[in-house]
Design a protein around this motif. Structure first.
Motif, short mmCIF file in Angstrom:
data_model
loop_
_atom_site.label_atom_id
_atom_site.label_comp_id
_atom_site.label_asym_id
_atom_site.label_seq_id
_atom_site.Cartn_x
_atom_site.Cartn_y
_atom_site.Cartn_z
N ILE A 24 8.69 -12.80 -0.44
CA ILE A 24 8.53 -13.22 0.97
C ILE A 24 7.23 -14.00 1.12
CG2 ILE A 24 8.18 -12.38 3.33
CD1 ILE A 24 10.09 -10.01 2.46
N ARG A 25 6.14 -13.48 0.56
CA ARG A 25 4.85 -14.19 0.64
C ARG A 25 4.92 -15.56 -0.03
NH1 ARG A 25 2.81 -9.05 -0.32
NH2 ARG A 25 2.58 -9.45 -2.55
N ASP A 26 5.66 -15.64 -1.14
CA ASP A 26 5.78 -16.90 -1.87
C ASP A 26 6.74 -17.89 -1.20
OD1 ASP A 26 4.04 -15.90 -3.76
OD2 ASP A 26 5.59 -15.45 -5.24
N GLY A 27 7.44 -17.44 -0.16
CA GLY A 27 8.35 -18.31 0.55
C GLY A 27 9.74 -18.42 -0.05
N HIS A 28 10.08 -17.52 -0.96
CA HIS A 28 11.41 -17.54 -1.57
C HIS A 28 12.44 -16.86 -0.68
CE1 HIS A 28 9.31 -17.84 -5.72
NE2 HIS A 28 9.27 -18.96 -5.05
N LEU A 29 11.97 -16.03 0.24
CA LEU A 29 12.82 -15.32 1.19
C LEU A 29 12.15 -15.33 2.55
CD1 LEU A 29 13.88 -12.06 -0.70
CD2 LEU A 29 15.38 -13.89 0.06
N ILE A 30 12.95 -15.15 3.58
CA ILE A 30 12.43 -14.95 4.94
C ILE A 30 12.90 -13.58 5.38
CG2 ILE A 30 12.56 -15.69 7.34
CD1 ILE A 30 12.94 -18.53 6.35
N ALA A 31 11.98 -12.80 5.91
CA ALA A 31 12.31 -11.46 6.41
C ALA A 31 12.16 -11.46 7.93
CB ALA A 31 11.41 -10.42 5.78
N LEU A 32 12.89 -10.56 8.57
CA LEU A 32 12.75 -10.39 10.01
C LEU A 32 12.87 -8.92 10.35
CD1 LEU A 32 16.07 -11.06 11.70
CD2 LEU A 32 15.72 -12.08 9.47
N ARG A 33 12.37 -8.58 11.53
CA ARG A 33 12.40 -7.18 11.98
C ARG A 33 13.62 -6.94 12.84
NH1 ARG A 33 8.56 -4.07 10.32
NH2 ARG A 33 6.59 -5.06 9.78
N ARG A 34 14.32 -5.87 12.51
CA ARG A 34 15.44 -5.39 13.31
C ARG A 34 15.19 -3.92 13.55
NH1 ARG A 34 20.31 -8.64 12.82
NH2 ARG A 34 19.57 -10.62 13.60
N GLU A 35 15.04 -3.56 14.82
CA GLU A 35 14.80 -2.16 15.20
C GLU A 35 13.60 -1.59 14.44
OE1 GLU A 35 18.46 0.02 14.86
OE2 GLU A 35 19.56 -1.47 16.01
N GLY A 36 12.57 -2.42 14.28
CA GLY A 36 11.34 -2.00 13.65
C GLY A 36 11.35 -1.99 12.14
N VAL A 37 12.48 -2.36 11.53
CA VAL A 37 12.61 -2.35 10.07
C VAL A 37 12.63 -3.78 9.56
CG1 VAL A 37 14.06 -1.66 8.13
CG2 VAL A 37 13.87 -0.17 10.13
N LEU A 38 11.77 -4.06 8.57
CA LEU A 38 11.72 -5.38 7.98
C LEU A 38 12.87 -5.53 6.98
CD1 LEU A 38 9.91 -7.89 8.10
CD2 LEU A 38 8.65 -6.97 6.16
N GLY A 39 13.62 -6.62 7.13
CA GLY A 39 14.76 -6.84 6.25
C GLY A 39 15.01 -8.31 6.00
N VAL A 40 15.95 -8.56 5.11
CA VAL A 40 16.34 -9.91 4.71
C VAL A 40 17.81 -10.10 5.06
CG1 VAL A 40 16.65 -11.40 2.70
CG2 VAL A 40 14.66 -9.91 2.82
N PRO A 41 18.18 -11.26 5.60
CA PRO A 41 19.60 -11.50 5.89
C PRO A 41 20.46 -11.34 4.63
CG PRO A 41 18.26 -13.15 6.97
CD PRO A 41 17.33 -12.38 6.06
#
Length: 107
Positions: A24-41
């Motif tokens: 995620i930091r390297d930009g290979h993935l984008i994460a988002l928060r759903r109901e307070g939990v960080l996840g990846v599509p």
């Protein structure tokens, strides 16, 4: 859009969760928060890796000035000329066309 929590992504990849955070930091993935939990599509993942071409596409869009929410919107918005969404095409065999369009958006 279905989202997979980061620990589940790590398990799927057979990697420690710190490696997923690094992706995620390297930009290979984008994460988002759903109901307070960080996840990846879910659409960003295969059984064992990130969808081929996704990291490069994310980089192209970031270089064009897109923010994470705009990148997500673009990847999941249907485009009749592809057809389907850019992420669907990356998952298929049209990754080159998706990257070409992402690069063109910077100009």
């Amino acid at each position: 859009m279905e989202v997979v929590p980061l620990p589940d992504v790590a398990e799927r990849f057979g990697q420690p969760v710190t490696r997923v955070h690094q992706m995620i930091r390297d930009g290979h993935l984008i994460a988002l928060r759903r109901e307070g939990v960080l996840g990846v599509p879910t659409a960003f993942l295969t059984d064992t890796a990130v969808v081929k071409g996704l990291p490069g596409t994310i980089t192209l869009l970031r270089d064009a000035g897109y923010q994470e929410d705009e990148i997500l919107r673009w990847l999941f918005t249907a485009d009749d000329t592809l057809p389907g969404t850019p992420i669907d095409n990356l998952r298929g065999d049209r990754g080159r066309e998706v990257k070409r369009r992402a690069q063109a958006m910077g100009f």
